[in-house]
Scaffold this active site. Structure first.
Site, PDB file in Angstrom:
ATOM      1  CE1 TYR A 145      -3.691   2.482   0.492  1.00  0.00           C
ATOM      2  CE2 TYR A 145      -2.551   3.222   2.473  1.00  0.00           C
ATOM      3  CZ  TYR A 145      -3.551   3.388   1.533  1.00  0.00           C
ATOM      4  OH  TYR A 145      -4.400   4.472   1.625  1.00  0.00           O
ATOM      5  CG  ASP A 240       5.454   3.644   1.119  1.00  0.00           C
ATOM      6  OD1 ASP A 240       5.716   4.270   2.162  1.00  0.00           O
ATOM      7  OD2 ASP A 240       4.294   3.465   0.709  1.00  0.00           O
ATOM      8  CE  LYS A 268       0.522   4.911   8.445  1.00  0.00           C
ATOM      9  NZ  LYS A 268       0.595   4.119   7.229  1.00  0.00           N
TER      10      LYS A 268
HETATM   11  C1  PLP Z   1      -0.047   4.584   5.887  1.00  0.00           C
HETATM   12  C2  PLP Z   1       0.731   4.332   4.647  1.00  0.00           C
HETATM   13  C3  PLP Z   1       0.663   5.179   3.538  1.00  0.00           C
HETATM   14  C4  PLP Z   1      -0.345   6.292   3.430  1.00  0.00           C
HETATM   15  O1  PLP Z   1      -0.184   7.275   4.382  1.00  0.00           O
HETATM   16  P1  PLP Z   1      -1.447   8.235   4.720  1.00  0.00           P
HETATM   17  O2  PLP Z   1      -0.877   9.252   5.630  1.00  0.00           O
HETATM   18  O3  PLP Z   1      -2.477   7.343   5.337  1.00  0.00           O
HETATM   19  O4  PLP Z   1      -1.916   8.794   3.423  1.00  0.00           O
HETATM   20  C5  PLP Z   1       1.528   4.954   2.489  1.00  0.00           C
HETATM   21  N1  PLP Z   1       2.399   3.950   2.511  1.00  0.00           N
HETATM   22  C6  PLP Z   1       2.487   3.085   3.548  1.00  0.00           C
HETATM   23  C7  PLP Z   1       3.502   1.995   3.525  1.00  0.00           C
HETATM   24  C8  PLP Z   1       1.632   3.245   4.630  1.00  0.00           C
HETATM   25  O5  PLP Z   1       1.668   2.357   5.623  1.00  0.00           O
END
Ligand code: PLP
Length: 431
Positions: A145, A240, A268
């Site tokens: 994701y 990511d 995060k």
């Molecule tokens: C949470 C997450 C996102 C998206 O971040 P948001 O602040 O919710 O838009 C993207 N990549 C990874 C790996 C994530 O865990």
């Protein structure tokens, strides 16, 4: 039975005015059923719902609360900043400070651009990669994701896996066609895509430790080979690290495994619980961003002083000696307890862990990609989830999300959790 009268009433009230009653799908507990808990407050390792029930919390805001909920140092910094102004539409010294902290912790990061979410970080990283290469296609991995932007909402992990929606309505087929999907931990699947699409692929985007289809660590050599494949084919490697950044060590998990990604996405933890995202990398790519370069990107609240100060305070806490060792010890203890509980009840399944991220999968004896993850038993997980909740333990309401251990989880919290797991497996195995 835990009381859930108020949560139930709030859920009903929310249904009338908020689509699906939630502002992010996982919160609706669609996979596990029942009225989702409405949070009232949280402090340290504990979360309290609207009915006053106390839970040991392993959701931890899906990652940001690594220092524990509402850590006093973070809360004080936010309060002080609020009094000094919530945002100015002008740059602040705080932004420079956070950029300096991030770039000194991440070797490949000469520069960093702050945005307001991980989703924006993904959009921006792709745009830079496409501009840098003059190519349109990207490779992502089934089950990873990277936020909910059009190009990245293809085979995108937990949300879709939980709801059984591999893709989203409203994503133009023409755009989705530019996103090619490979299999996590399969180099062969990536080689094949490069072979079939010479000169078309701008970037590979990957979670260096997958954490959105349940936790799946990379196999030895997987990431390093991805990096070489990307570069041999004139493409960028985007890591990511929205979850993994500053989660396993003070910096990027990819760099710990010897990688030098071309771009790194963060989020995060670096916002300490407030909205944030970031793209970091070498100047030759970062300076493509406006106003230095031709790639447009902007945000009214980007680098807002509240998020930035919360982030700085959280990173200061994480910089203290022994912090990651403590997280490792607590998480290893939990992992050992979960494994033992599976054995004790002769329950089929496995536990995947990377640092303070872990998932117990019901069913498969090994999970190394999205297909393995999908073979796990959601109904078994559902019974487990509700039994845990009854014991006062809040875990993410999906088989495909990571549990997050924080610095606030004490040995006693972990031990109580393990007892609850043993009981939950015992109770649920009959039914
Ligand atoms: C949470 C997450 C996102 C998206 O971040 P948001 O602040 O919710 O838009 C993207 N990549 C990874 C790996 C994530 O865990």
């Amino acid at each position: 039975m835990i009381s859930e009268r108020k949560s139930r009433a709030l859920f009903a009230r929310a249904q009338l005015r908020i689509p699906g009653a939630v502002n992010s799908p996982v919160r609706a507990w669609a996979a596990v059923g029942g009225a989702p808990l409405f949070a009232a407050r949280a402090t340290g390792a504990y979360l309290y719902d609207a009915d006053g029930n106390q839970f040991i919390d392993y959701v931890c805001s899906y990652g940001p609360a690594i220092a524990g909920h509402a850590h006093p140092a973070v809360v004080d910094a936010i309060a002080a900043q609020a009094r000094a102004g919530l945002g100015f539409g002008a740059s602040t010294e705080l932004e420079v400070e956070l950029a300096e902290i991030i770039t000194s912790a991440i070797g490949v990061a000469d520069k960093v651009r702050l945005v307001s979410s991980g989703t924006e970080a993904g959009m921006t990283a792709l745009r830079i990669a496409r501009a840098a290469t003059g190519r349109s296609c990207i490779i992502k991995f089934d089950g990873c994701y990277h936020g909910h932007s059009d190009s990245l909402l293809v085979r995108a992990g937990s949300g879709g896996m939980t709801l059984g929606l591999p893709d989203s309505a409203g994503v133009p087929a023409e755009l989705a066609a530019l996103t090619m999907v490979a299999t996590y931990n399969s180099i062969q699947s990536v080689e094949e895509l490069f072979r079939k699409n010479p000169g078309r692929i701008a970037a590979i985007i990957v979670e260096p430790i997958a954490a959105n289809m349940g936790v799946i660590p990379p196999e030895p050599g997987f990431l390093k080979t991805l990096e070489s494949l990307a570069h041999q084919n004139g493409a960028l490697l985007i890591c990511d690290e929205v979850i993994t950044g500053f989660r396993l060590s003070f910096g990027a998990a990819s760099e710990k495994t010897g990688l030098a990604p071309d771009l790194i996405m963060l989020g995060k933890i670096i916002g300490g619980g407030l909205p944030v995202g970031a793209v970091a990398g070498p100047s030759r790519y970062m300076d493509l961003l406006a106003p230095a370069g031709p790639v447009y990107q902007a945000g009214t609240l980007s680098g807002n002083p509240l998020s930035v100060r919360a982030g700085i305070e959280t990173l200061k806490l994480l910089k203290q000696p022994g912090v990651y060792e403590r997280l490792e010890v607590a998480s290893a203890r939990l992992e050992a307890g979960l494994r033992e509980a599976l054995l004790r009840h002769e329950e089929r399944g496995c536990v995947n862990r990377a640092g303070s991220l872990l998932t117990m999968f019901f069913g498969p004896s090994q999970v190394r990609n999205a297909e393995d993850a999908r073979s796990s038993s959601s109904s078994r997980f559902t019974r487990f989830f509700h039994a845990m909740l009854e014991s006062g333990i809040n875990i993410p309401p999906s088989q495909f999300e990571a549990l997050f251990v924080s610095l606030a989880h004490s040995d006693d919290d972990i031990d109580r959790t393990i007892v609850a797991v043993v009981n939950a497996l015992g109770a649920a195995s009959g039914g």
